[in-house]
Design a protein around this motif. Structure first.
Motif, PDB file in Angstrom:
ATOM      1  N   SER A  24     -13.933 -23.204  17.691  1.00 33.36           N
ATOM      2  CA  SER A  24     -14.296 -24.502  18.553  1.00 33.36           C
ATOM      3  C   SER A  24     -13.746 -24.742  19.288  1.00 33.36           C
ATOM      4  O   SER A  24     -14.201 -26.201  19.658  1.00 33.36           O
ATOM      5  CB  SER A  24     -12.239 -24.819  17.577  1.00 33.36           C
ATOM      6  OG  SER A  24     -11.474 -24.283  18.134  1.00 33.36           O
ATOM      7  N   VAL A  66     -16.580 -27.036  21.474  1.00 34.78           N
ATOM      8  CA  VAL A  66     -16.364 -28.898  21.998  1.00 34.78           C
ATOM      9  C   VAL A  66     -16.957 -28.506  23.495  1.00 34.78           C
ATOM     10  O   VAL A  66     -17.135 -30.146  24.083  1.00 34.78           O
ATOM     11  CB  VAL A  66     -15.176 -28.410  22.723  1.00 34.78           C
ATOM     12  CG1 VAL A  66     -14.701 -29.579  23.499  1.00 34.78           C
ATOM     13  CG2 VAL A  66     -14.130 -28.895  21.304  1.00 34.78           C
ATOM     14  N   GLN A 111     -19.421 -31.497  24.880  1.00 36.89           N
ATOM     15  CA  GLN A 111     -18.922 -31.579  26.189  1.00 36.89           C
ATOM     16  C   GLN A 111     -20.172 -32.145  27.036  1.00 36.89           C
ATOM     17  O   GLN A 111     -20.927 -32.671  27.736  1.00 36.89           O
ATOM     18  CB  GLN A 111     -17.555 -31.232  27.372  1.00 36.89           C
ATOM     19  CG  GLN A 111     -18.330 -31.716  28.666  1.00 36.89           C
ATOM     20  CD  GLN A 111     -17.424 -30.250  28.645  1.00 36.89           C
ATOM     21  OE1 GLN A 111     -17.399 -29.003  28.438  1.00 36.89           O
ATOM     22  NE2 GLN A 111     -16.499 -30.143  29.955  1.00 36.89           N
ATOM     23  N   VAL A 145     -14.705 -37.953  23.620  1.00 41.49           N
ATOM     24  CA  VAL A 145     -14.672 -36.243  23.822  1.00 41.49           C
ATOM     25  C   VAL A 145     -14.166 -35.893  24.652  1.00 41.49           C
ATOM     26  O   VAL A 145     -13.308 -34.208  24.633  1.00 41.49           O
ATOM     27  CB  VAL A 145     -16.661 -36.040  24.805  1.00 41.49           C
ATOM     28  CG1 VAL A 145     -16.791 -35.388  25.306  1.00 41.49           C
ATOM     29  CG2 VAL A 145     -17.829 -36.417  22.986  1.00 41.49           C
ATOM     30  N   ALA A 154     -11.344 -34.311  22.561  1.00 38.73           N
ATOM     31  CA  ALA A 154     -11.434 -33.393  22.095  1.00 38.73           C
ATOM     32  C   ALA A 154     -11.312 -32.717  22.947  1.00 38.73           C
ATOM     33  O   ALA A 154     -10.239 -31.017  22.682  1.00 38.73           O
ATOM     34  CB  ALA A 154     -13.037 -33.223  21.322  1.00 38.73           C
ATOM     35  N   TRP A 193      -7.387 -31.806  23.838  1.00 36.92           N
ATOM     36  CA  TRP A 193      -7.210 -31.316  21.768  1.00 36.92           C
ATOM     37  C   TRP A 193      -7.864 -29.675  22.239  1.00 36.92           C
ATOM     38  O   TRP A 193      -6.143 -28.776  22.181  1.00 36.92           O
ATOM     39  CB  TRP A 193      -7.846 -31.632  20.628  1.00 36.92           C
ATOM     40  CG  TRP A 193      -7.205 -30.803  19.602  1.00 36.92           C
ATOM     41  CD1 TRP A 193      -6.291 -30.711  19.090  1.00 36.92           C
ATOM     42  CD2 TRP A 193      -8.801 -29.732  18.677  1.00 36.92           C
ATOM     43  NE1 TRP A 193      -6.685 -29.552  17.904  1.00 36.92           N
ATOM     44  CE2 TRP A 193      -7.414 -29.401  18.115  1.00 36.92           C
ATOM     45  CE3 TRP A 193      -9.636 -29.369  19.282  1.00 36.92           C
ATOM     46  CZ2 TRP A 193      -8.398 -28.069  17.497  1.00 36.92           C
ATOM     47  CZ3 TRP A 193     -10.391 -28.310  18.408  1.00 36.92           C
ATOM     48  CH2 TRP A 193      -9.406 -27.283  17.603  1.00 36.92           C
ATOM     49  N   SER A 194      -8.536 -29.472  22.708  1.00 36.51           N
ATOM     50  CA  SER A 194      -8.803 -28.048  22.890  1.00 36.51           C
ATOM     51  C   SER A 194      -8.438 -27.346  24.058  1.00 36.51           C
ATOM     52  O   SER A 194      -7.708 -25.790  23.971  1.00 36.51           O
ATOM     53  CB  SER A 194     -10.762 -27.878  23.321  1.00 36.51           C
ATOM     54  OG  SER A 194     -10.288 -26.690  23.079  1.00 36.51           O
TER      55      SER A 194
END
Length: 248
Positions: free
Chosen positions: A196, A200, A204, A228, A231, A234-235
Motif C-alpha cells: 500500500s 500511494v 503521488q 492524494v 492517502a 493515511w499511509s
C-alpha cells in the motif's frame, strides 16, 4: 638537484585506476556522466537559459554529494551495479526539472522528463535483486530521489498555476517526517514493507506528473490533490502508529 622519479606518473595512474574501481570512485565517475544528462535535459526544458540550467546543476551537485556521504556510511558490495546507475540517472533527470522554476519550459517537455524519471523507478530495484546487489544504501537512494522528484514537481505545478499551494502538501510529507524524526528518535526506524505504501507513492508521483500539463484545470486539480494528500496522511499515519507501538 633531486632526481624525478620516473615511476611516479605510472604509480599515480595506477592509484587513480584503483580508486575508480571502488564504489565511491564509480559513483563519482558515473556522476560525471549524470552531469551531462542534467545539462542535456535542462537544455531540452529551457533552452540556453543559463540561470535555470545553473539551478539544475546546483541541485544535482548537492544531491550527488549527499549520496556520496550516504555511500560512505556503509555499502556491502564491490560495485554500485547497474541498479544504482539507473537511480543516478533518475537523480539527473530530477535535478533537470529544477530548471523550469527559474526559466520558461514547455509543459509537455516537463511531463515527458518527469514520466521518464517515474518509468525508471522500479527498474533499479528489479536490477538490484537480479544482480544480487540489494542494499540499504540502494533503497535509501531510491527513496530520496522519489522524495526530491515529488517536491520539485509540486513546486513546478504551483509555480505554473496548475494547482494551488495545497499541492505542496503532497510534495513535503517525506521531509516533514524526517524533521519529526529529529525530535522523536523512535520515528527513525524502518517500518515493515507494505504494498500500500508503494501504491500511494506511485499515485503521488503520477498525480504530480499529470499536474505538469496545462490541460488540467485548477478546479479539478485541487480536489484531486486533496484526495492524494489524504492517502499520504493515511499511509504515513499507519507507519507512525506502528513505530509508536513498537518503540523501544
Amino acid at each position: 638537484m633531486d632526481q624525478i622519479n620516473p615511476d611516479l606518473p605510472r604509480v599515480t595512474r595506477r592509484s587513480l585506476a584503483s580508486s575508480l574501481r571502488t564504489p565511491g570512485g564509480q559513483l563519482v565517475l558515473y556522476g560525471a556522466v549524470g552531469a551531462a544528462v542534467v545539462g542535456l535535459a535542462a537544455f531540452a526544458l529551457v533552452g540556453a537559459e543559463a540561470r535555470a540550467i545553473g539551478l539544475s546543476f546546483a541541485g544535482y551537485t548537492v544531491g550527488l554529494a549527499l549520496v556520496l556521504v550516504l555511500l560512505r556510511r556503509g555499502f556491502p558490495h564491490d560495485s554500485i551495479g547497474l541498479c544504482n546507475k539507473v537511480t543516478l540517472a533518475r537523480l539527473a533527470l530530477t535535478s533537470a526539472l529544477l530548471a523550469p522554476l527559474a526559466g520558461s519550459a514547455a509543459p509537455w517537455v516537463v511531463f515527458a522528463i518527469a514520466a521518464l524519471a517515474l518509468g525508471l523507478d522500479g527498474l533499479d530495484g528489479w536490477l538490484a535483486r537480479r544482480d544480487g546487489l540489494s542494499s540499504d544504501f540502494g533503497a535509501r537512494f531510491d527513496m530520496e530521489v522519489d522524495s526530491a522528484l515529488a517536491l520539485i514537481l509540486a513546486l513546478n505545478a504551483w509555480a505554473a498555476g496548475t494547482a494551488g499551494a495545497i499541492v505542496l502538501l503532497i510534495g513535503l510529507p517525506r521531509y516533514a517526517f524526517a524533521l519529526a524524526a529529529r525530535a522523536l528518535p523512535w520515528l527513525d526506524r524502518a517500518a515493515p514493507e507494505r504494498f500500500s505504501r508503494k501504491l500511494v507513492c506511485v499515485l503521488q508521483i503520477a498525480t504530480l506528473i499529470a499536474l505538469q500539463l496545462p490541460l488540467v484545470a485548477a478546479s479539478v486539480a485541487n480536489p484531486v490533490v486533496a484526495l492524494v494528500a489524504a492517502a499520504l496522511i493515511w499511509s504515513f499515519g499507519r507507519d507512525i502508529l506502528w513505530l509508536w507501538r513498537t518503540k523501544p
